[in-house]
Enzyme design. Structure first.
Site, PDB file in Angstrom:
ATOM      1  N   ARG A  58      18.612  20.614  81.228  1.00 60.84           N
ATOM      2  CA  ARG A  58      18.221  21.968  80.857  1.00 60.84           C
ATOM      3  C   ARG A  58      17.168  21.906  79.750  1.00 60.84           C
ATOM      4  O   ARG A  58      17.216  21.014  78.878  1.00 60.84           O
ATOM      5  CB  ARG A  58      19.470  22.686  80.337  1.00 60.84           C
TER       6      ARG A  58
ATOM      7  N   GLY B 125      19.260  32.450  92.093  1.00 58.82           N
ATOM      8  CA  GLY B 125      19.695  33.854  92.021  1.00 58.82           C
ATOM      9  C   GLY B 125      20.121  34.332  90.650  1.00 58.82           C
ATOM     10  O   GLY B 125      20.877  35.307  90.555  1.00 58.82           O
ATOM     11  N   GLY B 126      19.662  33.686  89.551  1.00 58.79           N
ATOM     12  CA  GLY B 126      20.018  34.176  88.220  1.00 58.79           C
ATOM     13  C   GLY B 126      21.532  34.297  88.084  1.00 58.79           C
ATOM     14  O   GLY B 126      22.286  33.423  88.526  1.00 58.79           O
TER      15      GLY B 126
ATOM     16  N   THR C 146      14.966  30.238  91.352  1.00 55.95           N
ATOM     17  CA  THR C 146      15.470  28.917  91.054  1.00 55.95           C
ATOM     18  C   THR C 146      15.500  28.274  92.427  1.00 55.95           C
ATOM     19  O   THR C 146      15.269  28.951  93.414  1.00 55.95           O
ATOM     20  CB  THR C 146      16.863  29.114  90.419  1.00 55.95           C
TER      21      THR C 146
ATOM     22  N   SER D   6      22.884  28.992  81.152  1.00 53.92           N
ATOM     23  CA  SER D   6      22.414  29.080  82.537  1.00 53.92           C
ATOM     24  C   SER D   6      23.544  29.589  83.432  1.00 53.92           C
ATOM     25  O   SER D   6      24.718  29.533  83.059  1.00 53.92           O
ATOM     26  CB  SER D   6      21.988  27.688  83.001  1.00 53.92           C
ATOM     27  N   SER D   7      23.162  30.061  84.615  1.00 56.54           N
ATOM     28  CA  SER D   7      24.157  30.378  85.640  1.00 56.54           C
ATOM     29  C   SER D   7      24.081  29.395  86.796  1.00 56.54           C
ATOM     30  O   SER D   7      24.791  29.558  87.790  1.00 56.54           O
ATOM     31  CB  SER D   7      23.916  31.785  86.195  1.00 56.54           C
TER      32      SER D   7
ATOM     33  N   ASP E  23      16.509  33.126  78.939  1.00 56.90           N
ATOM     34  CA  ASP E  23      17.946  33.035  79.249  1.00 56.90           C
ATOM     35  C   ASP E  23      18.818  33.060  77.989  1.00 56.90           C
ATOM     36  O   ASP E  23      20.045  33.081  78.081  1.00 56.90           O
ATOM     37  CB  ASP E  23      18.253  31.772  80.066  1.00 56.90           C
TER      38      ASP E  23
ATOM     39  N   THR F 157      14.947  24.905  87.954  1.00 59.26           N
ATOM     40  CA  THR F 157      14.302  26.206  87.866  1.00 59.26           C
ATOM     41  C   THR F 157      13.171  26.224  86.852  1.00 59.26           C
ATOM     42  O   THR F 157      13.116  25.389  85.938  1.00 59.26           O
ATOM     43  CB  THR F 157      15.359  27.269  87.454  1.00 59.26           C
TER      44      THR F 157
HETATM   45  N1  GLY Z   1      17.208  30.647  84.862  1.00 61.73           N
HETATM   46  C1  GLY Z   1      18.305  30.811  85.735  1.00 61.73           C
HETATM   47  C2  GLY Z   1      19.535  30.153  85.244  1.00 61.73           C
HETATM   48  O1  GLY Z   1      19.445  29.123  84.585  1.00 61.73           O
HETATM   49  O2  GLY Z   1      20.605  30.624  85.493  1.00 61.73           O
END
Ligand code: GLY
Length: 571
Positions: free
Chosen positions: A108, A470-471, A378, A449-450, A420, A396
């Site tokens: 990340r 998909g966020g 993503t 993050s998701s 985020d 992403t």
């Molecule tokens: N930017 C999307 C995530 O990391 O969830």
């Protein structure tokens, strides 16, 4: 016209499916080795992009393992799917090897050292340059390769270099993606230059060719010099110059200091299966396991999958897990995350608060969070090799085409992942903005993050590899696929294709996919009768490119999500 050489030898081979499976097989008796769905007993790669999947498959065919294929596919997607495939962003890779502890590689992005808690607090739209996090992808892929790879690093990047040099043949999905980016980026001249349609035209169409010579040079540097080219060498210099041009925060020291981390993945169980998914800084694993634990006690199978009863119970689980996400989750190197969130006891206490007769208003679920008042692009891919090693990777740039900033001279996009973080400390809204402390900006911290690359195992062997873009919807997309497959024992194609639903605590409403709601004519009315607010405004939720594996016969089934033109390839 210069036509690129095919990256995988040849003809589509028909494959006769064999045996009975513990989970149901694809309905058809004959399936191709490559296509939107594919069958193989050797290996499988499934991604959003045909050339990227073919690159991964070629590497497997040359004796590479699943990690080699994942690294090559990731570089391939950076060329062939620029809205999310990347070298200027970050992500998560989950690796399962039969009989070994699963490994989770966290690459990340981090906040630059100059970032501050208040940097977005004025609520004004921030400059895209300030939203760029320190990229993690190149060192993340290098760490995976160093630990587990079998083929030389440069060999894994060579196909992506060739693709950038000779050009990607554009399909409808890529044409739509590029046209969308150009339409939305009038103020980003370098993006407009690098992704300009063929001369004399103002739009991309299927059959065109996207050639990226500067990206090819950048990838060649990474291939020859290793990841240090990106973090210490010429590419680092190019990033710093770009940052200085637009007032961004990333410095030479930020890049030099970036390190991917190896973490223990989150582990849960569901009806005898082991579930492995990302630990923080992703909220994916904790929320997924919390939701599965909650619904496990409801015997969902007694009711049809898309009955209002099942959708209601899953939605109530979503709301409770997402309230905990807002309350507690952030980078675990900066905040303490309560260990009970993934326990069966905690889920059973939450399950007792669910009424089957009516929905619980979101405001009741986390009353201590004072209410005042994420993006979706993503990409996920799944790989399994012939030794049973499985890789689930989601990475992403945050929004589609990230910050829209292409590093001048280097031909690649930077992320806008700082978006985020919780932007305004203390300000949590009914619209879905979260202002809780756990995910506030701090220097060098990873933003929550998701992303939820997931691997399901039985007796230590992978049986399902999945994930999605998909966020905030990502975790619920994976939750939907897992419930379809593990609870309702659906064939993988059906489990991937079925209607998805999403609730994220706030806004207090269920989103049901507009493209699929007609299959379930009474569902909206029945959910409304239970007190839910329902929207069908969004046509689709995520694209979950997945692989199912039968540990007994080794039969692999790859399914590219029909919501987009993905591609599955087996050797
Ligand atoms: N930017 C999307 C995530 O990391 O969830």
């Amino acid at each position: 016209m210069l036509v690129p050489k095919p990256l995988v030898a040849g003809a589509i081979v028909l494959w006769i499916t064999a045996s009975a499976l513990p989970l149901p097989a694809q309905e058809s008796a004959v399936a191709p080795r490559a296509g939107p769905t594919a069958i193989s007993t050797r290996d499988m790669v499934v991604s959003v992009s045909r050339p990227a999947s073919e690159i991964g498959s070629q590497v497997l065919n040359q004796g590479g393992n699943a990690v080699d294929a994942a690294v090559a596919t990731a570089f391939g997607l950076a060329v062939a799917w620029p809205e999310a495939g990347n070298i200027g962003g970050g992500g998560f890779m989950l690796i399962v090897r039969a009989g070994e502890e699963p490994v989770f590689i966290d690459y990340r992005e981090t906040a630059p050292a100059a970032a501050t808690r208040e940097m977005f607090a004025d609520g004004k739209p921030p400059s895209q340059y300030k939203l760029v996090g320190v990229p993690g992808t190149v060192r993340g892929l290098a760490l995976a390769h160093e630990k587990f790879g079998r083929l030389p690093w440069d060999k894994l990047i060579a196909p992506a270099i060739a693709l950038a040099e000779h050009g990607v043949i554009v399909n409808d999905a890529l044409a739509g993606s590029l046209n969308g980016a150009l339409a939305k980026s009038p103020d980003f001249p370098e993006l407009r230059r690098v992704y300009a349609p063929p001369e004399g035209r103002d739009k991309w169409q299927a059959g065109d060719k996207l050639v990226q010579p500067q990206l090819a040079v950048t990838l060649r540097l990474i291939a020859i010099e290793g990841p240090d080219a990106f973090y210490l060498g010429r590419i680092a210099e190019q990033i710093v110059v770009e940052m200085q041009r637009g007032g961004g925060l990333i410095t030479k020291e930020d890049l030099a200091g970036y390190q991917p981390l190896e973490r223990r993945p989150i582990h849960g169980t569901y009806r005898g299966y082991d579930i492995y998914a990302p630990s923080p800084p992703s909220s994916g694993g904790i929320c997924l396991v919390e939701m599965l634990n909650i619904v496990e006690g409801f015997d969902l199978r007694k009711h049809p999958r898309w009955s209002s009863r099942t959708v209601h119970v899953m939605t109530e689980a979503m709301k409770r897990a997402y309230a905990d996400r807002a309350r507690y989750l952030g980078d675990s190197d900066f905040v303490r995350i309560p260990p009970q969130l993934t326990t069966k006891e905690y889920a059973s206490d939450l399950a007792k608060t669910i009424s089957l007769a009516k929905t619980t208003p979101s405001e009741q679920l986390a009353p201590e969070i004072k209410l005042a008042k994420e993006s979706e692009q993503t990409t996920h891919f799944s790989v399994i090799d012939r030794g049973g090693m499985a890789v689930s990777n989601t990475y992403t740039l945050e929004q589609s085409f990230g910050a829209k900033i292409v590093v001048r001279g280097a031909g690649f996009l930077l992320n806008n992942e700082m978006g985020d973080f919780n932007p305004q400390p203390g300000i949590t809204t009914r619209d879905g903005q979260i202002g809780t402390a756990a995910n506030e900006v701090r220097p060098k911290k990873r933003m929550l993050s998701s992303m939820c690359p997931t691997i399901v195992c039985r007796d230590g062997e992978p049986v399902l590899v999945t994930g999605s873009p998909g966020g905030r919807t990502i975790i619920n997309t994976v939750f939907n696929v897992l419930v379809n497959r593990l609870e309702y024992e659906q064939p993988l194609e059906e489990a991937v294709d079925g209607l998805r639903h999403h609730h994220q605590w706030f806004p207090d409403r269920i989103s049901l996919e507009g493209s699929r709601i007609k299959r379930h004519p009474n569902l909206v009315r029945e959910l409304e009768a239970l007190g839910h607010t329902v929207t069908t405004r969004y046509a689709r939720q995520g694209d979950a490119h997945s692989i199912a594996r039968d540990p007994r016969t080794k039969r692999l089934e790859g399914v590219a999500d029909p919501r987009i033109d993905g591609w599955a390839v087996g050797n």
